[in-house]
Each structure stands twice: as structure tokens, then as C-alpha cells.
Design an enzyme around this catalytic site. Sequence first.
Site, mmCIF file in Angstrom:
data_model
loop_
_atom_site.group_PDB
_atom_site.id
_atom_site.type_symbol
_atom_site.label_atom_id
_atom_site.label_comp_id
_atom_site.label_asym_id
_atom_site.label_seq_id
_atom_site.Cartn_x
_atom_site.Cartn_y
_atom_site.Cartn_z
ATOM 1 C CB CYS A 187 -0.926 0.099 1.217
ATOM 2 S SG CYS A 187 -2.033 -1.299 1.422
ATOM 3 N NE ARG B 112 4.469 1.672 -0.643
ATOM 4 C CZ ARG B 112 5.653 1.530 -0.056
ATOM 5 N NH1 ARG B 112 6.729 1.919 -0.689
ATOM 6 N NH2 ARG B 112 5.756 1.029 1.130
ATOM 7 C CD1 TRP C 167 -1.130 -6.051 -3.705
ATOM 8 C CD2 TRP C 167 -0.743 -6.740 -1.610
ATOM 9 N NE1 TRP C 167 -0.843 -7.388 -3.745
ATOM 10 C CE2 TRP C 167 -0.612 -7.838 -2.468
ATOM 11 C CE3 TRP C 167 -0.554 -6.933 -0.243
ATOM 12 C CZ2 TRP C 167 -0.282 -9.109 -2.021
ATOM 13 C CZ3 TRP C 167 -0.230 -8.202 0.214
ATOM 14 C CH2 TRP C 167 -0.091 -9.273 -0.681
ATOM 15 C CG ASN D 146 2.705 0.398 3.849
ATOM 16 O OD1 ASN D 146 3.857 0.773 3.802
ATOM 17 N ND2 ASN D 146 2.353 -0.791 3.477
ATOM 18 N N GLY D 147 0.818 -1.647 5.963
ATOM 19 C CA GLY D 147 1.339 -2.630 6.928
ATOM 20 C C GLY D 147 0.223 -3.480 7.484
ATOM 21 C CD GLU E 53 13.711 -13.359 -12.896
ATOM 22 O OE1 GLU E 53 13.267 -13.802 -11.834
ATOM 23 O OE2 GLU E 53 13.428 -12.227 -13.343
ATOM 24 C CE LYS F 147 10.148 -11.116 -13.912
ATOM 25 N NZ LYS F 147 11.192 -10.768 -12.990
ATOM 26 C CD GLU G 42 6.645 -11.288 -11.902
ATOM 27 O OE1 GLU G 42 6.243 -10.891 -10.812
ATOM 28 O OE2 GLU G 42 7.840 -11.204 -12.253
ATOM 29 C CG HIS H 97 15.548 -37.188 -10.566
ATOM 30 N ND1 HIS H 97 15.955 -38.482 -10.329
ATOM 31 C CD2 HIS H 97 16.627 -36.533 -11.050
ATOM 32 C CE1 HIS H 97 17.244 -38.590 -10.632
ATOM 33 N NE2 HIS H 97 17.667 -37.416 -11.087
ATOM 34 C CE LYS I 186 9.517 -2.742 -9.320
ATOM 35 N NZ LYS I 186 10.012 -3.934 -10.029
HETATM 36 C C1 F6R Z 1 9.322 -10.464 -9.670
HETATM 37 C C2 F6R Z 1 9.574 -9.506 -8.628
HETATM 38 C C3 F6R Z 1 9.562 -9.965 -7.212
HETATM 39 C C4 F6R Z 1 10.634 -9.212 -6.415
HETATM 40 C C5 F6R Z 1 10.511 -9.563 -4.929
HETATM 41 C C6 F6R Z 1 11.583 -8.889 -4.103
HETATM 42 O O1 F6R Z 1 9.401 -9.900 -10.928
HETATM 43 O O2 F6R Z 1 9.768 -8.355 -8.888
HETATM 44 O O3 F6R Z 1 9.730 -11.335 -7.109
HETATM 45 O O4 F6R Z 1 11.885 -9.560 -6.910
HETATM 46 O O5 F6R Z 1 9.249 -9.173 -4.452
HETATM 47 O O6 F6R Z 1 11.485 -7.505 -4.191
HETATM 48 P P1 F6R Z 1 12.710 -6.580 -3.843
HETATM 49 O O7 F6R Z 1 13.785 -6.868 -4.823
HETATM 50 O O8 F6R Z 1 12.180 -5.200 -3.923
HETATM 51 O O9 F6R Z 1 13.132 -6.949 -2.449
#
Ligand code: F6R
Length: 605
Positions: free
Chosen positions: A2, A27, A74, A98-99, A477, A481, A484, A500, A600
Site C-alpha cells: 500500500c 505498491r 494492496w 501501510n502494513g 527466473e 517472469k 507473473e 526425477h 511492486k
Molecule cells: C518479480 C519480482 C519480485 C521481487 C521480490 C523482491 O518480478 O519483482 O519477485 O523480486 O518481491 O522484491 P525486492 O527486490 O524489492 O526486495
Amino acid sequence: MCGIVGVLGNHEAAPLLVEALKRLEYRGYDSAGIATVNKGRLDRRRAVGKLVNLSDLLVHEPLAGKAGIGHTRWATHGAATVTNAHPHRAGPVAVVHNGIIENFRELREELATHGLVQESQTDTETVALLAQMYMSRGMTPVEAARATLGRLHGAFALCFLFDGHDDLMIAARKGSPLAIGHGKGEMFVGSDAIALAPMTDRITYLEEGDWAVITRSGAEIFDAEDRRANRAETRIQIDAARIEKGGYKHFMAKEIAEQPVVIADALKHYTTPEGGLRLPEGVDFKGVDRITMVACGTASYACHVAKYWFEQIAGLPAEIDIASEFRYREPPLSGQSWAVFVSQSGETADTLAALRYARDKVARIVSVVNVPTSSIARESDLSLPILAGVEVGVASTKAFTCQLTVLALMAVKAGLDRGRLTAEQAAAHLGSLRNLPGLMNHALGLSGVIAEVAEELAEAQDVLFLGRGAMYPLALEGALKLKEISYIHAEGYASGELKHGPIALIDARVPVIVLAPRDGLFDKTVSNMQEVMARHGKVLLISDAAGVEEAGAGVWKTLVLPEVEAAFAPILYAVPAQLLAYHTAIAKGTDVDQPRNLAKSVTVE
Ligand code: F6R
């Protein structure tokens, strides 16, 4: 998560709040709302979904007033509905949060015995009701807010606004970041400095447990024990233009394209013009017996790649943990070790909590972050900025490759410090890293071809990514990507692990993306790829020209990348993995920059 914002201004607050919320939408974007005090009267507007819905609402039902608070949500407690949207209001009090308030159930029961009943399912409304209760007992807004804060357990950043008071906000921080902005006869509050960038560059960060009484003439800050606290005011340089899309359709596309430039910037920053290393003085691995790297999501995959580097290049034992597991596992840590925390935002709650767990148990707390003013950076003994610039797209791209670049430089330094690398060998590694921006430009040139492949990939229900060695974390990774932003189920596997169990998933409908530069493990990866093809799996082979020439026969598709030093191939191969996810999401018509359910910056556990 948030995002929260507050304004005590000399102009109408609503447009300023909305502009700041736009910058905080990373956020969360489940709902948004603002409250203002106009001629002494507190009022609010809230809307479900993205900020644009709130903006539309404000066109039809404007909100006047020069004092206001705002929120982008969020959801943690309660679905994304108008009733659950912030600001929450109870009588004369409005609050944004926020929290998570961990004891909100007990508080809610207590409030109910006083006839104060919540209309929402949120933990935040409890905060507003508590303050209302204290005010109804004759407390001033400041006294009521202070009494309320004393009752709350958990992590929070809060901002209060009060009916009848258009020159007062109360802000508090415990566990979630909060910044106070100073203007000329105006004051601001924001979850981060980026939100406040159009209004001011003069920022004071609240510290843990701080709370502040804010009026247009300034902020009085108190610590957790209610002592007056002096917190420094800093000038923040945030280039507002870098938060624009710059002609790209999506932030993610822009951020993918920026990688050659930002990696070149990071290399320039951390190396000398003659090509030697120029890491901060404290980056000295002599006497360090191991490193423990901790992060979440994409950042944790960067750590997984770096584990190969620290072990192979520097012979330094490296452990990885995902931050949400780390402290609960209570890992024993050596006093000669370093704990390294990697985070784009520098605010991820799990990573920050892991850092605090490691404090006093290791020789040094080191962080590798994108936001140099973040909590993780500020609480580290030593912090290395990755210099990726602001990353707005929820799916992390340029931050990942910049994290890798900085970690690679650290691994080379560790190799030198530990006597595992000669100066010539180190110079060769650094030379390979310096070639990366050019090679990445070449990889970006594959975007059109990848868009065509993505049209077909978009039809898949499940996708597998395979890799060996340091390409295995890149497979993880690539899968992250894709899932998500395109919502296609995807998994990454170490290619040798396929037989396996996961090989049972293979049939003609399952695309398998094989990340296989022609390195020492190439033949083994190709054998695993053949096992997939023997079961009619659709293989997309991503390799260099020699690899495709040798093993490309009979595969579904190929993508040819330039040759690169094997160790650093994950940095280059990240580009096609990101472009595949991006174009598949475009083909599916999903919301690339703000995928569903995500945010984010993840500031809740
Ligand atoms: C995926 C992504 C998340 C962040 C994760 C950690 O694309 O962005 O998996 O990598 O939430 O976030 P940070 O790097 O801000 O600690």
C-alpha cells in the site's frame, strides 16, 4: 505494501494527492482513496480498482481542501471493495495505513464493547475507531493518536487527518517506511521520496518507532519513548523524467530496453577507467569464511546465480535463503561470515526482517539495493547501489541484471582477495562483463522474433524452463517472469532433475524452453533436451550459433544469442527470458505493468 501520502499545502490537495498516488501505484492497485479537510470539514472519496477510477470519481464528485491524505491499496484484510478502501474514517478521524496491525482482532472486540463497530473487514478501521474512542474521552487529536499508537502491534506506517483541523497531520512509522517532505509553508508525507518528488526534494525519513506532529510550519518528531528526536533533512535527487514511459508502450518494455545502458553505468561506477575494480573500501573478503545471501523472488534468483560465481570464481562458500524462511529457520551464522541482502526496493519486509535477524551474528551486513535511501540500505554496514534507476514495472527486469552485475563484480573481488584469481584472470572476467552491454543490445534485437514465438506460447497452459549450472536459477527466473505477467503456469527446473519427476508433465502441448549456452555443461543439457523431444515436448532452444548448429535439429524453435563468457551467460540470457514473458503477456492482453494480485514493493510479511 500500500502507498500512503499526506499534504498540508497552499493549493488544492486532491490533484497533488492523486499525482503522488500515481507514483505509489507500484505498491498496490486494488483500490484508492483520498480524504481532505475543507473549511474544517472532513470528507473522503474512494474507488475500487486502479487510480484512474478514483480520478474519474473525483471529476463527478470533486473534493476541495488544502489538507488531505491518500492511499493506494494492496489488500491484506478484506477484499477490494469500497468499504475496505482507505482512508478509513471513524467520527472525526481519517487514517491511511501501510502494513498490518497484528492485534486488530482483540482491539476490535474491545471497541465493540464500547459500541464502536467496524463497517469494513480491515485492520485499519480499528485504528481510526481507537482514535475516535480516545477523542470522545476528551483527548486532543495529538493525544488520541499517541494513545492509539501505543495500542498497536505489528508493522505500520500511518497518517491521520482530523475533522475541524486543516493544519494538522500525524504520521507514524513502525516497520513500514515513511518520509516527511518539507516545502515552503507546506508539508508532505509519503511512503517514499519518489511519491513526493514533484512537490519537494527535501526529505526527512522517520526512524523505527518515530511519530510526528505535522503542521504547515514543520514537523515535530518524537521517538518511540516520546522524546523529541532530531532527524536529518536530506536532499533527494529523483529525476522525474525517469518515471515516464519515454515512448514505450509499457514500463516493462522500457526497462528491458534500458538494460545495456544501466549495466554500463553500474560497470562504469564500480570499475576504473583502466578497467580495474573500484568497489567501496569495505568490500574486502579477506578473512571472510562464507556468505549468506538472502532475498525474495527475482532478487533471490540473482543470489542463486551469484552463488555459482562466489563458489566457482572465488572458492567462497555461499548459502542462499529466501527471506521469508530465513529467520524462522534460525540458521547458525558464523561470526566471520557476511550476510548479503539483495533487494530492488530495499523495503521488502521479509528481507528487512532477515537483515535484523542477522545483525550482531555476522561480521558484516551488506546490501545490494536499487533504492539507496531505503530501509535495507540504511540498516546495512555497507550498501552497494545497483544503479538501475527507478524500476516501475511490477515484474523486475533491469534490477535483476544490475543485481547480477554488482554481484559478479563482488565475486571477482572475492576471487582476488582470497588469492583464487590472478590479476590477469580478474581482468579477463571484467573484460567479459564490459562486453555485456553490447551483447545485450544484440539480444534486444531479437524482440520481433520473440514476439512471433510468443503468439504460440500464449496458447500454452503450462511451460517449463530448463537450465544447468548458473542457467538453472535463470530458468527459475524465466518461469517466474512468465507466470507473473501472462498468468500461464510455468516452472523452472535444473535440466538434470527433469527425469526425477517433472518429465511426467511433458507432452506435445507443453513448450519447454531450454537455456543452453555452449558451455561445459552443454552436452548434458542437450541430452536432457533430447529426453523431452523423445516425449514430443515442444522445445525452444536458446543458445549461441554453435549450440544451435549442433543441437537445433528437430526442435520447435531456436533463438540465437551471441557468444558470452559462460559464467556470465545468465545476465545475457535474462533478456530473451524477459522478452518472452513480455510478448506472451501482450499476446494474451494482460496488464503487463500491473499484473493482477501483485505489487511492486512487498512491505508485509
Ligand atoms: C518479480 C519480482 C519480485 C521481487 C521480490 C523482491 O518480478 O519483482 O519477485 O523480486 O518481491 O522484491 P525486492 O527486490 O524489492 O526486495
